[in-house]
Design an enzyme around this catalytic site. Structure first.
Site, short mmCIF file in Angstrom:
data_model
loop_
_atom_site.label_atom_id
_atom_site.label_comp_id
_atom_site.label_asym_id
_atom_site.label_seq_id
_atom_site.Cartn_x
_atom_site.Cartn_y
_atom_site.Cartn_z
N HIS A 80 -4.99 -2.88 2.33
CA HIS A 80 -6.12 -3.78 2.60
C HIS A 80 -7.39 -3.13 2.06
O HIS A 80 -7.52 -1.91 2.04
CB HIS A 80 -6.31 -4.02 4.10
CG HIS A 80 -5.22 -4.81 4.72
ND1 HIS A 80 -5.13 -6.18 4.63
CD2 HIS A 80 -4.15 -4.42 5.47
CE1 HIS A 80 -4.07 -6.60 5.29
NE2 HIS A 80 -3.44 -5.55 5.81
N HIS A 121 1.71 -1.76 2.88
CA HIS A 121 0.87 -2.65 2.06
C HIS A 121 -0.58 -2.27 2.32
O HIS A 121 -0.90 -1.62 3.31
CB HIS A 121 1.12 -4.12 2.41
CG HIS A 121 0.74 -4.45 3.82
ND1 HIS A 121 1.56 -4.22 4.90
CD2 HIS A 121 -0.41 -4.96 4.34
CE1 HIS A 121 0.94 -4.57 6.00
NE2 HIS A 121 -0.26 -5.03 5.71
N ASP A 153 -10.16 6.57 3.59
CA ASP A 153 -10.14 5.91 2.28
C ASP A 153 -9.00 6.43 1.40
O ASP A 153 -8.79 7.64 1.29
CB ASP A 153 -11.48 6.13 1.57
CG ASP A 153 -11.62 5.29 0.32
OD1 ASP A 153 -11.13 4.14 0.31
OD2 ASP A 153 -12.22 5.78 -0.65
N HIS A 154 -8.27 5.47 0.80
CA HIS A 154 -7.14 5.77 -0.08
C HIS A 154 -6.05 6.57 0.65
O HIS A 154 -5.38 7.40 0.04
CB HIS A 154 -7.59 6.48 -1.36
CG HIS A 154 -8.23 5.54 -2.34
ND1 HIS A 154 -9.48 5.03 -2.14
CD2 HIS A 154 -7.79 5.00 -3.49
CE1 HIS A 154 -9.79 4.22 -3.14
NE2 HIS A 154 -8.78 4.18 -3.98
N CYS A 194 3.88 -7.75 7.61
CA CYS A 194 3.16 -6.50 7.90
C CYS A 194 4.10 -5.40 8.39
O CYS A 194 3.68 -4.24 8.48
CB CYS A 194 2.06 -6.75 8.92
SG CYS A 194 0.67 -7.65 8.22
N HIS A 216 -1.08 0.43 5.30
CA HIS A 216 -0.50 0.59 6.63
C HIS A 216 0.79 -0.21 6.76
O HIS A 216 1.17 -0.97 5.86
CB HIS A 216 -1.51 0.20 7.74
CG HIS A 216 -1.78 -1.27 7.86
ND1 HIS A 216 -2.49 -1.80 8.91
CD2 HIS A 216 -1.44 -2.32 7.08
CE1 HIS A 216 -2.56 -3.11 8.77
NE2 HIS A 216 -1.95 -3.46 7.67
N GLU A 235 -10.55 -6.87 8.04
CA GLU A 235 -9.30 -6.52 7.35
C GLU A 235 -9.12 -7.44 6.15
O GLU A 235 -8.57 -7.03 5.11
CB GLU A 235 -8.11 -6.64 8.30
CG GLU A 235 -6.84 -6.04 7.73
CD GLU A 235 -5.77 -5.87 8.79
OE1 GLU A 235 -5.55 -4.73 9.22
OE2 GLU A 235 -5.19 -6.89 9.21
NI NI Z 1 -1.79 -5.41 7.01
#
Ligand code: NI
Length: 137
Positions: free
Chosen positions: A44, A42, A82-83, A36, A17, A127
């Site tokens: 998580h 990036h 996911d992914h 961020c 995100h 997160e």
């Molecule tokens: Ni983040």
């Protein structure tokens, strides 16, 4: 007799995100969101805990079938998130900043609609190991 029990299902997904408010300039975004706001995104490793509270069914001894709960989460949340790049790939975040808070609310709303209204539903989203959110409160 009160025979309400909370049951929990833990799931996991990886996603990328970027935290960015398009109505602000880059300087303001970096000031608020720091790294961020990195334009190249990036990732998580999110941990997700779904709590379902209800009365134990006398016929089954279950609040709900955990396989059914797992299947619902997988189909409507994990397979969607996911992914994925949340900003780009997931329609819920076209106009919503994908913070942990907003992701948690989105997941709650998805599952609330899929689970029987006789259940109380709560979502906790990690997160990182140390940063997590919960909805509703
Ligand atoms: Ni983040």
């Amino acid at each position: 007799m009160n025979n309400k029990v909370a049951v929990y299902r833990k799931e996991h997904f990886n996603a990328a995100h970027r935290l960015f408010n398009p109505s602000w300039d880059d300087a303001m975004n970096f000031s608020v969101f720091g790294k961020c706001a990195n334009p190249n995104f990036h990732g998580h490793n999110y941990d997700l805990i779904i709590q379902v509270t209800g009365s134990v069914d006398e016929r089954t001894g279950y609040v709900m079938d955990m396989k059914e709960l797992s299947d619902i989460i997988k189909e409507h949340v994990i397979d969607v998130f996911d992914h994925k790049n949340l900003n780009v790939d997931v329609p819920y975040f076209q106009n919503l900043i994908p913070t942990a808070e907003n992701i948690c609310i989105v997941i709650f709303n998805i599952l609330r609609e899929k689970l029987d209204s006789k259940f109380e539903v709560k979502v906790r989203l990690y997160e990182t190991e140390r940063n997590f959110v919960e909805y509703p409160v």
